[in-house]
Write an enzyme that holds these catalytic residues in place. Structure first.
Site, short mmCIF file in Angstrom:
data_model
loop_
_atom_site.label_atom_id
_atom_site.label_comp_id
_atom_site.label_asym_id
_atom_site.label_seq_id
_atom_site.Cartn_x
_atom_site.Cartn_y
_atom_site.Cartn_z
N CYS A 58 0.77 -1.16 -0.01
CA CYS A 58 0.24 0.07 -0.17
C CYS A 58 1.24 1.70 0.13
CB CYS A 58 -1.02 -0.13 1.31
SG CYS A 58 -2.89 1.07 0.77
N HIS A 80 -3.81 -5.49 0.47
CA HIS A 80 -3.00 -5.90 1.26
C HIS A 80 -3.10 -7.23 2.02
CE1 HIS A 80 -2.46 -1.46 4.13
NE2 HIS A 80 -3.40 -1.76 3.41
N GLU A 108 -1.48 -9.39 3.98
CA GLU A 108 -1.45 -9.47 5.27
C GLU A 108 -3.02 -9.97 5.99
OE1 GLU A 108 -1.39 -5.19 5.47
OE2 GLU A 108 -0.96 -5.92 4.25
#
Length: 225
Positions: free
Chosen positions: A100, A199, A201
Site C-alpha cells: 500500500c 494488503h 497480510e
C-alpha cells in the site's frame, strides 16, 4: 547451523499492531524472523536481509514534488525512516515488498508520483475501504507477479485513497484493477522488488497471497546460494 533470515518490517512509531503482527506471522510461516523497525531506530545498528514496507498514512506529496490536493494526516518521521530503508535496500539489492503506502513510497523514490484522490477516477469499482477480497486484480501476463500467482486475475482488498499515477524509473506495472488503477509495480531487473497496492497480510488464508511473502524470503535464499 544456518542463520535465520531477518526481514525488516517498517511502520509508525506507535500503533499498526495488527498489520505488523500479520506480516510477522507470514514471515515466520516461511522460516524468517520479523525485525520491527520504527522511527528513531538507528539503521546503522540493524542487520536485515530483506524489507517489507507496510501500509498506513498517505505519504507527503513534497516527496514527489507536488502540492497537496487533499489534507490527510502525514507522518514525516515515518516517511524519512522508510525512505532511508528503501534506499538501503536498493543500494544493497535486498529483496523488498512494499504494501500500500510502501508501494507508493517506492514509486515516489524512483521518481514517480501519485493520484492524491481516487474517487473521481473510479467508474467500475467502489471507493469503499474493505479488508475483504471484493475487488478484482488483473495481472499483466509475463510479469513476475503473474509467474508468482500463476493467474490472470485474483481477488484483492482495498484500503487506500491514493494510488500510483506516473510510474517511477525502472518500474513496470504488473497489475491493475477494473478501472485501470495501478495495483502492482515491479522492477524486473532486481532479484525481488515488488509493490502492491492491496494488503496481502489481511488475506493470508489465500495461498496466493502468502506466496508474496514466500517469494520475498526465497529471493534471500537464492541470493545466498
Amino acid at each position: 547451523m544456518t542463520r535465520r533470515i531477518v526481514v525488516a518490517v517498517t511502520g509508525p512509531r506507535r500503533g499498526a499492531f495488527g498489520p505488523r503482527f500479520l506480516v510477522g506471522c507470514a514471515l515466520r510461516w516461511y522460516g524468517a524472523q520479523a525485525l520491527q523497525v520504527r522511527p528513531g531506530d538507528d539503521l546503522s545498528q540493524l542487520q536485515y536481509d530483506a524489507v517489507v514496507v507496510t501500509g498506513g498514512h498517505d505519504i507527503d506529496p513534497v516527496i514527489y514534488a507536488a502540492e497537496p490536493e487533499v489534507h490527510p494526516k502525514y507522518d514525516a518521521e515515518r516517511d524519512a525512516l522508510e525512505l532511508a530503508v528503501i534506499d538501503d535496500a536498493l543500494a544493497r539489492n535486498l529483496p523488498l515488498l512494499g504494501i500500500c503506502r510502501g508501494a507508493q513510497l517506492l514509486n515516489a523514490r524512483r521518481g514517480g508520483n501519485l493520484f492524491q484522490e481516487l474517487k473521481s477516477h473510479r467508474k467500475m469499482t467502489s471507493n469503499r475501504w474493505t479488508i475483504l477480497p471484493l475487488k478484482t486484480l488483473n495481472v499483466e501476463p509475463s510479469s513476475r507477479l503473474w509467474r508468482l500467482l500463476m493467474s490472470d486475475n485474483c481477488r484483492i482488498n482495498s484500503l487506500h485513497n491514493q494510488a500510483i499515477d506516473k510510474v517511477g524509473e525502472g518500474l513496470i506495472v504488473s497489475g491493475r484493477d477494473l478501472d485501470g488503477i495501478v495495483q502492482a509495480v515491479e522492477d524486473p531487473r532486481k532479484p525481488f522488488l515488488l509493490g502492491v497496492q492491496w494488503h496481502p497480510e489481511f488475506l493470508l488464508f489465500y495461498r496466493r497471497q502468502r506466496l508474496l511473502f514466500q517469494a520475498l524470503i526465497q529471493a534471500v535464499r537464492s541470493a545466498a546460494e
